[in-house]
Every structure is written in C-alpha cells, then in structure tokens.
Design a protein around this motif. Structure first.
Motif, mmCIF file in Angstrom:
data_model
loop_
_atom_site.group_PDB
_atom_site.id
_atom_site.type_symbol
_atom_site.label_atom_id
_atom_site.label_comp_id
_atom_site.label_asym_id
_atom_site.label_seq_id
_atom_site.Cartn_x
_atom_site.Cartn_y
_atom_site.Cartn_z
ATOM 1 N N ALA A 79 -7.944 11.278 16.720
ATOM 2 C CA ALA A 79 -8.195 12.744 16.271
ATOM 3 C C ALA A 79 -6.832 13.688 16.546
ATOM 4 O O ALA A 79 -6.547 14.554 15.704
ATOM 5 N N ILE A 80 -6.311 13.487 17.842
ATOM 6 C CA ILE A 80 -5.290 14.330 18.110
ATOM 7 C C ILE A 80 -4.065 14.064 17.270
ATOM 8 O O ILE A 80 -3.366 14.990 17.086
ATOM 9 N N VAL A 81 -3.891 12.742 17.130
ATOM 10 C CA VAL A 81 -2.522 12.245 16.294
ATOM 11 C C VAL A 81 -2.911 12.847 14.843
ATOM 12 O O VAL A 81 -1.970 13.555 14.219
ATOM 13 N N GLU A 82 -4.032 12.817 14.432
ATOM 14 C CA GLU A 82 -4.149 13.426 13.071
ATOM 15 C C GLU A 82 -4.132 15.086 12.973
ATOM 16 O O GLU A 82 -3.677 15.502 12.048
ATOM 17 N N ALA A 83 -4.604 15.610 13.924
ATOM 18 C CA ALA A 83 -4.256 17.114 13.928
ATOM 19 C C ALA A 83 -2.642 17.467 14.234
ATOM 20 O O ALA A 83 -2.388 18.463 13.714
ATOM 21 N N LEU A 84 -1.890 16.505 15.017
ATOM 22 C CA LEU A 84 -0.674 16.971 15.146
ATOM 23 C C LEU A 84 0.068 16.793 13.807
ATOM 24 O O LEU A 84 1.092 17.286 13.513
ATOM 25 N N GLN A 85 -0.472 15.552 13.103
ATOM 26 C CA GLN A 85 0.273 15.418 11.761
ATOM 27 C C GLN A 85 -0.006 16.478 10.831
ATOM 28 O O GLN A 85 0.854 16.751 9.771
ATOM 29 N N GLN A 86 -1.123 17.079 10.844
ATOM 30 C CA GLN A 86 -1.445 18.301 9.880
ATOM 31 C C GLN A 86 -0.582 19.543 10.152
ATOM 32 O O GLN A 86 -0.269 20.012 9.162
#
Length: 548
Positions: A541-548
């Motif tokens: 979830a952290i990775v996805e948030a950073l990529q957005q």
C-alpha cells in the motif's frame, strides 16, 4: 578451515526465524542431493524468538557472517613449513633452494617468531665479521658439524660456542701459543704437533681438514681436555669460507615485532593497499588464535576466489549481507517482492507468493524425494508458524497451512501451543533498549529513489507494546536524522487483536500513510485495524501511494 568450494546459505541482515531455519534446512537439503559442502550462516544477530527455537530444538545457530568479501583464507596460502631459529644459515639456504622460496618463517610450537629471507643471507656474505662472530651469535657446535659435513671424532657436539674466536693454525707450534686462547675453534691440517699444541692451549674445538686421520693419541688427549674434534673433507680455505654459515639464523632474522603479517580473516581489498606500499616478496599469515598458517605473496591475490552464496528469504541488496556484490550468487529462494540484486551470470531463482520461505523449501524436499527428519521438520514448522503468525497473517496460504500441519505431525508439535510459546519468547521487550527493539526486524527498501525503512515487532501483549511505544517514537526520529532513510515506519503489531500501531517519521511520511490507508496520522502515530503483515498489507500500500 572451510574449503574454497564451500557454499554458504544465508538469510537477510536482520534474521528472523524463517530466515535462519530456512538457511539451515536448505543447506541440509543441498548436501543430501549433491554431496557437496553447504554451510548455513546468518547475517545478523538472533532475536529472542529464533533463539528460543534453536534452544528448544537443540540446534546450534548458524555462525555470524558479517561480510562476504574475499578474505585471505579464500586464496591459496603456501604451506611453507616453519623452521627453528637455531638452524644454520647454510641449512636455511638449502631449504630455500629445495622449496623454491625466498623467505622462511621462523616458528616455535607453530607460533611465528620471525622471518629469514634470501636477502638477509646475502647480506651476511658481504658483511665483514671479526673472528668472534660465531661466539657472538651463540652458535651450536652441531651447526658447525652439519655445515662442514663433518664427523665428530672426540667429544660431544651438543654444546654452544659461547666464548672464544675462530683461528687458522698456519704457523709453527711455537708461534701458535701467541694467538690460541681458551675455548677457541682452531682450523688446521694433518699436523700432529700443531694439533697437540692447540689442545694443550685449551682450545675448545679442533677442525681437521681434508679428511685427515686423527691419531689415537690426539683423540685421547682431546678427550682429557674436553676438546671437541671434528674432521671434514674440505680444505682449510673452504672451511674458513663456510664456517660463518653455521651461525644460527636468529642472528640474522627479522624479529616478529617488525614483521608485516596478515590474518586469515583479513579482507583482500584491505591488505592489497599494505602490500602495494612494501617491497616484500612474501608475507606470513596467522589464524585468529595467532598460530602460523602459511605465506602469501602479491601473486596469490590474483587467484582470490569469490565466496559462493545461496540467498534465502530475501532478494534485495539492501537486506543482503555486506559485500554481497563481490560474491558469486548461485541461487535465490524467496517469497517476497522482486528486489534489486543483480548477478553476473544466470542463477536458479525460485520465488513463490507463500507465507514463508520454509514452505518453499518443504516443497523442494518433496520434489527431490529427500527424507525430512524430525529435527528438520521442527525447524521448517517453526519458520512457517513465525512468518504466518500461526496462520493469522494475510500472507498465509493453504499451502503454508498444509505444509505446517504435515511438519508438525512429523515433529510431534502442537502448532497453537508451540506458536504461543515462540511469540511469548520473542515479545519479551522489557529488558531491551529502543535501538535493539527497533532493529531486530528492520528492512530498507527503495521506491522511486526514495529510501524507506520499515521495522516491526509482534507481540501477544498489548500492554507490553504500549510500554515500549514512547521510547520507539523518540528513537525513530533519530533514524531519519541519521539519513539512513527518507521515510521510516515502525509497526507495533498485536497478534491477538490482529492490528498494528504505526509510528511515522520523515518527510511526507504522514501524507503517504493517508494516501495508502485513508487514515489521519496523529502525533506521528496511526492505528491500522486488520493490518499485521508488513510484506502483503503494509508495504504494498505504501509503494502504491508513492507511485501515485
């Protein structure tokens, strides 16, 4: 000492139970199916849970391997035998020729005392010594006998020439009385009168040249005066030239204190700089106990081999043992996301979305039809219990459950009871510092060039987590200030309530949490209900948030 062909099976820097148990069990499997030498290692210190498992199952934990850069013990060390400091210069020279070396180590009971080089011997030939040099060097009579290839006719050659000089009896007996003193070594020929005169002048030793026969009278008189008689095939000139070679090498050798030496555990890249600054041909090597091992030269460094590794339970360089970039990676067995370890050549890579690396290794035992003994079953079972939080983690799959059930049956373990004992041992946090707690299960990742650190502790006691929370909240701020990561999170996971409190630090840490979970961070802390897995729930979830 482990051989060059040893393959090390090793987990990540902050080893958990899955990492350690998987390394042990996979090393056992590889030895079963290949017959070669595989050794489990660990890249960090054991946590309490893993130590409990090792103690409970009677297993010796893998040794700590801090760095896998090539070491002195990984290269070919020349096994030049050590010599006594009492051997003669001539004997040392002969040994050098026989062994085709230019340096001899001088040892006593396998401990280095000094070095003698061909340069030291060469200098001795050009050095101008007076006639008392053999006494000054405390030369053994046996060295003189050996150097001159002599034969003892009278007396014993086990003494030491301590006082006196070496003289050549070229004059008539009347004149000899003027220069022969007590204890002198006298070199002479087959002249009865000169021999008798020298003995009566209390010479300590007569060297009779050209293989001349010694009369019974001279032999008897020599014994009465405690004079050593030696005969040699060499002529007077040759004896005079050779006799200084009977000096013990301790008179010429370099003492240990002034010698540059290395240990088997020294890293090659560290000793290269030292070698480059010195013009020595050879350098002695000692083990960690100070015992002499052998000799190395610059040429040996050219053959420095890479350590062979199998990585388990990780595949990211940031989590790998120090120096992994210098090693030859043969295999990677893991259940995490794909990381950034690069290899020079193709490797066997097995990565499956399971709750534990141990489950993969269990399947590999089955695929190779390798028997799993009770102890191995208990280790694999412990790893699965730990990584799946007794099947409560969302990372847990039906394969993990099935494997754990079969292994528990083989190991005669009650999964629930044993699992609670493990977690209770691992959640004993009261006596630990904030640093110890923080780093016992801490991993670093890189996402879009942002360094992210994520630590986690699991406990079955909410009260215990609440006690350590203030200390960790203060400590996490220092981690960010040390620039070890741009964003740092720490999960305090309550296994019973299946929830985690997350401590946050770093630039945009709060915003990223909100983007990932839709929950506001208050006082650098947020509670995430139902989140217990760093790998499957939190970090993605952290990775996805950073990529957005």
């Amino acid at each position: 000492m482990e051989g060059k062909e040893t393959v090390y099976v090793i987990g990540h820097k902050n080893p958990d139970t899955d990492s350690v148990c998987s390394a042990i069990c996979y090393a056992r499997l590889k030895e079963k199916i290949t017959g070669q030498h595989y050794v489990a290692k660990r890249a960090g210190h054991l946590n309490e849970e893993t130590q409990y498992v090792m103690d409970k199952l009677g297993v010796q934990p893998p040794e700590y391997m801090k760095d896998v850069r090539p070491q002195v013990r990984d290269i070919q060390i020349r096994k030049t035998p050590g010599v006594s400091k009492e051997i003669s210069v001539k004997t040392a020279w002969t040994l050098m020729k026989e062994q085709n070396v230019v340096t001899l180590p001088v040892t006593k009971e396998n401990v280095l005392e000094g070095l003698i080089t061909i340069g030291d011997i060469a200098k001795s030939y050009f050095q101008v010594y007076d006639s008392t040099i053999l006494a000054t060097a405390q030369t053994r009579y046996q060295n003189i006998v050996d150097t001159l290839e002599g034969t003892v006719v009278a007396g014993e050659a086990d003494g030491i020439f301590k006082e006196g000089k070496v003289v050549i009896a070229a004059a008539n007996p009347d004149m000899m009385e003027n220069y022969i003193g007590t204890g002198d070594i006298v070199i002479l020929g087959n002249r009865y009168e000169a021999q008798l005169c020298a003995i009566e002048m209390e010479a300590g030793c007569l060297i009779i040249c050209e293989g001349a026969q010694v009369s019974k009278t001279i032999t008897k008189v020599a014994k009465e005066h405690n004079c050593l008689l030696i005969t040699t095939k060499f002529d007077t000139y040759t004896v005079a030239r050779l006799i200084n070679q009977s000096m013990p090498i301790r008179f010429l050798m370099k003492e240990k204190e002034g010698i540059v030496k290395f240990q088997t555990e020294d890293f090659i890249e560290d000793i290269q700089t030292v070698m480059a600054k010195l013009r020595h041909r050879d350098f002695p090597v000692e083990d960690t106990q100070g015992n002499y091992v052998g000799m190395i030269s610059r040429r040996n460094l050219l053959g420095a081999g890479k350590k062979k590794l199998i990585l388990v339970d990780h595949n990211e360089r940031g989590q790998a043992v120090n120096g992994v970039e210098t090693a030859e990676i043969l295999e990677i067995i893991d259940h995490h996301r794909l990381g950034a370890i690069q290899t020079v050549s193709p490797v066997f890579f097995r990565n499956q979305p399971l709750g534990s690396t141990a489950t993969i290794i269990y399947h590999m035992y089955q695929e190779n039809q390798a028997e799993i003994d009770k102890n191995t079953a208990a280790l694999l079972c412990s790893a699965i219990i730990s990584d799946t939080l007794i099947f409560k983690s969302p990372t847990c799959t039906s394969d993990d459950v099935a494997a754990c059930m079969q292994l528990a049956k083989k190991a005669e373990l009650d999964i629930e009871t044993y699992g609670r004992e493990m977690f209770r041992a691992g959640s004993n946090l009261s006596g630990k510092s904030a640093k110890e707690i923080f780093y016992q299960d801490y991993k670093k990742f890189s996402v879009n060039n942002v360094a992210i650190g994520v630590g986690q502790i699991n406990s079955m006691s909410a009260e215990e987590l609440e006690k350590v929370k203030p200390r960790l909240a203060e400590f996490i701020q220092g981690v960010v200030q040390d620039n070890s990561a741009g964003i740092v999170y720490f999960l305090l996971t309550d296994i019973v309530s299946e929830s985690s409190e997350v401590l946050c630090a770093g630039n945009n840490a709060n915003a990223v949490i909100y983007q990932a979970f839709g929950v506001e961070v208050k006082d650098a802390c947020v509670k995430l209900q139902g989140v217990v897995s760093r790998k499957k729930q939190f970090f993605p979830a952290i990775v996805e948030a950073l990529q957005q």
